[in-house]
Scaffold this active site. Structure first.
Site, mmCIF file in Angstrom:
data_model
loop_
_atom_site.group_PDB
_atom_site.id
_atom_site.type_symbol
_atom_site.label_atom_id
_atom_site.label_comp_id
_atom_site.label_asym_id
_atom_site.label_seq_id
_atom_site.Cartn_x
_atom_site.Cartn_y
_atom_site.Cartn_z
ATOM 1 N N THR A 94 1.006 -1.067 -0.483
ATOM 2 C CA THR A 94 -0.133 -0.448 0.297
ATOM 3 C C THR A 94 1.022 1.443 -0.047
ATOM 4 O OG1 THR A 94 -2.138 -1.527 0.971
ATOM 5 C CG2 THR A 94 -1.717 1.085 1.305
ATOM 6 N N ASN A 173 -5.410 -9.589 -7.503
ATOM 7 C CA ASN A 173 -5.180 -9.669 -6.216
ATOM 8 C C ASN A 173 -7.089 -10.908 -6.170
ATOM 9 O OD1 ASN A 173 -5.831 -7.137 -6.478
ATOM 10 N ND2 ASN A 173 -6.721 -7.094 -4.398
ATOM 11 N N GLY A 222 5.625 -8.260 1.082
ATOM 12 C CA GLY A 222 6.426 -9.448 2.481
ATOM 13 C C GLY A 222 4.891 -10.448 2.900
ATOM 14 N N HIS A 223 4.087 -10.213 3.219
ATOM 15 C CA HIS A 223 3.394 -10.965 3.425
ATOM 16 C C HIS A 223 2.417 -11.642 2.458
ATOM 17 C CE1 HIS A 223 -0.797 -9.220 3.684
ATOM 18 N NE2 HIS A 223 0.246 -7.828 2.938
ATOM 19 N N CYS A 344 -22.262 -6.726 -5.554
ATOM 20 C CA CYS A 344 -23.056 -5.766 -5.577
ATOM 21 C C CYS A 344 -23.113 -4.613 -4.337
ATOM 22 C CB CYS A 344 -24.017 -6.591 -4.808
ATOM 23 S SG CYS A 344 -26.162 -5.622 -4.516
HETATM 24 N N1 PMP Z 1 -1.967 -4.423 -4.046
HETATM 25 C C1 PMP Z 1 -1.840 -6.087 -4.157
HETATM 26 C C2 PMP Z 1 -2.410 -6.070 -5.403
HETATM 27 C C3 PMP Z 1 -3.085 -6.714 -2.916
HETATM 28 O O1 PMP Z 1 -3.050 -7.518 -3.279
HETATM 29 C C4 PMP Z 1 -2.463 -5.848 -1.852
HETATM 30 C C5 PMP Z 1 -2.896 -6.613 -0.185
HETATM 31 N N2 PMP Z 1 -4.211 -6.939 -0.344
HETATM 32 C C6 PMP Z 1 -2.061 -4.669 -1.560
HETATM 33 C C7 PMP Z 1 -1.290 -3.686 -2.216
HETATM 34 C C8 PMP Z 1 -1.842 -4.568 -0.554
HETATM 35 O O2 PMP Z 1 -0.353 -4.897 -0.126
HETATM 36 P P1 PMP Z 1 -0.007 -4.338 1.969
HETATM 37 O O3 PMP Z 1 -0.998 -5.364 2.896
HETATM 38 O O4 PMP Z 1 1.228 -4.732 2.181
HETATM 39 O O5 PMP Z 1 -0.019 -3.082 1.971
#
Ligand code: PMP
Length: 416
Positions: A94, A173, A222-223, A344
């Site tokens: 993010t 995602n 990372g996660h 929706c």
């Molecule tokens: N971009 C994408 C495509 C994601 O899947 C995510 C996490 N859902 C993020 C950005 C945000 O990542 P973070 O949780 O490390 O801020």
């Protein structure tokens, strides 16, 4: 000494495991979060404990922290391309996305105020760009087709003399659709426009190199790669002018003030190293699980796959199922950790991604995002598919009225 530390480490892990009171569910939400690899935790331990120094400190503790940071950065550059100095550690994707968009636009000349993104981007891109429009910047949001794919012709037509930046994610995602980022980077380069890609879902699953793609900015986290939460990185090519968002320290080449979380940076690099080493074998295994799941689901009628099957991450399945209410579906599958995707507008879990596939459909059927990972086996995939079929048939029998929400698109052709 090292042996003793390893023994203590695994003993504490065992204690954590015994203490965990989590409800036993089969996990199918690897696109939301992956468990931190034990080798990553082990690599980080040293920097949480004895090597706790601040990299800005003028003594040996600080020097060792600087060395750890620089080794982590070099490892990332070796695995993903670019120079080590081009990789900026952030708190996650993010922050990397926000830094890429706001940082580039703030550093741009006044006349270069136009950004192009795609409708299925992550909210950290879309909402950042929308907030910039309130400050006078202009934005083009490119639509996608029913399969979640972008039209490169439409992209080419969207450039204006004032276009500064294009941001298109490498892979989605929610629906796992992969965009042709190397081609997009080429289109942008020929027009002298910067290209950013959010590669959070792609890195560790499909081949990715900033140098081969030719992207100017790249984000990841990372996660999603079996590393820790709270760490990510942004690649900023040397020629890119970018303004910082955080001030008050000269860290990260002055682009991201704040003490670097050394342990997390070490963990990010270690997680990436493992993910890259496993990538091709694990990618093939995940693709087989994906095919197995879709094949098994052929026994059920009235569902569709959201997003292209061909241009898709191997770990993602996203389906819409007709004849069931979305609010009934997840509670009927309590043994599985799954994610819903709803388009929706009346729902709290509104999915702008599913809405982008079919903007006209105001009452879409229930959708599920199922994502596979290192802990997923053939047996767990068969278990989920069989339970899902059973639950959907039961819900359809008990609430036939829900059948009003029908799947509009074609029958899914499954690659076997
Ligand atoms: N971009 C994408 C495509 C994601 O899947 C995510 C996490 N859902 C993020 C950005 C945000 O990542 P973070 O949780 O490390 O801020």
């Amino acid at each position: 000494m090292l042996r003793l530390r390893t023994v203590i480490f695994y003993f504490s892990l065992l204690l954590c495991f015994l203490k965990s009171s989590g409800k036993a569910q089969e996990y199918f939400d690897y696109q939301a979060a992956t468990p931190c690899d034990l080798r990553v935790i082990e690599a980080m331990m040293l920097y949480f404990s004895t090597e706790f120094g601040n990299p800005s400190a003028p003594h040996a503790f600080g020097e060792r922290a600087v060395t750890a940071l620089s080794e982590a950065r070099q490892k990332i550059a070796r695995l993903l391309g670019g120079k080590a100095a081009n990789w900026i550690f952030t708190s996650g994707a993010t922050e990397a996305n926000v830094l890429a968009i706001c940082g580039v636009m703030r550093a741009a000349p006044q006349c270069k105020n136009h950004i192009i993104v795609c409708a299925t981007e992550h909210k950290s891109i879309l909402e950042t760009c929308r907030s910039l429009t309130q400050q006078g910047y202009t934005l083009t949001v490119l639509p996608v087709d029913r399969e979640g794919r972008l039209s490169l012709d439409l992209l080419k037509k969207s450039f204006r003399p004032e276009t500064m930046l294009v941001s298109i994610m490498a892979a989605n995602n929610e629906i796992g659709v992969i965009h042709p980022v190397a081609q997009i980077a080429d289109i942008c380069r020929k027009r002298g426009v910067l290209f950013h890609t959010d590669a959070t879902q792609a890195i560790g699953l499909i081949p990715f190199s900033v140098s081969l793609i030719g992207a100017d900015l790249v984000s990841f986290s990372g996660h999603k790669i079996y590393g820790p939460k709270g760490i990510g990185a942004l690649y900023v090519a040397s020629h890119v002018k970018i303004a910082p968002l955080l001030f008050g320290g000269g860290q990260e080449r002055g682009l991201r003030a704040g003490t670097e979380p050394v342990a997390l940076c070490v963990g990010l690099a270690k997680a990436l190293e493992i993910a890259e080493a496993l990538r091709s074998q694990e990618g093939r295994r995940l693709a087989r699980l994906q095919s197995l799941f879709l094949r098994r689901l052929q026994m059920l009628k009235g569902w569709r796959l959201n997003g292209s099957l061909q241009e898709r991450l191997p770990n993602n399945v996203n389906i819409s199922i007709e004849g069931v209410d979305r609010e009934d579906l997840l509670p009927a599958l309590p043994d599985f950790a799954l994610s819903t995707g709803s388009a929706c507008t009346s729902e709290a879990h509104f999915s702008h991604v599913l809405a982008a596939l079919d903007p006209e459909d105001t009452s879409p059927p229930a959708a599920l995002r199922i994502s596979f990972g290192r802990g997923t086996t053939g047996a767990s995939v068969r278990h989920l598919a069989d339970r899902l079929i059973e639950v959907v048939q039961r819900l359809r029998a008990t609430k036939p009225a829900a059948g009003k929400r029908a799947c509009k698109t074609k029958k899914t052709e499954v690659r076997i």
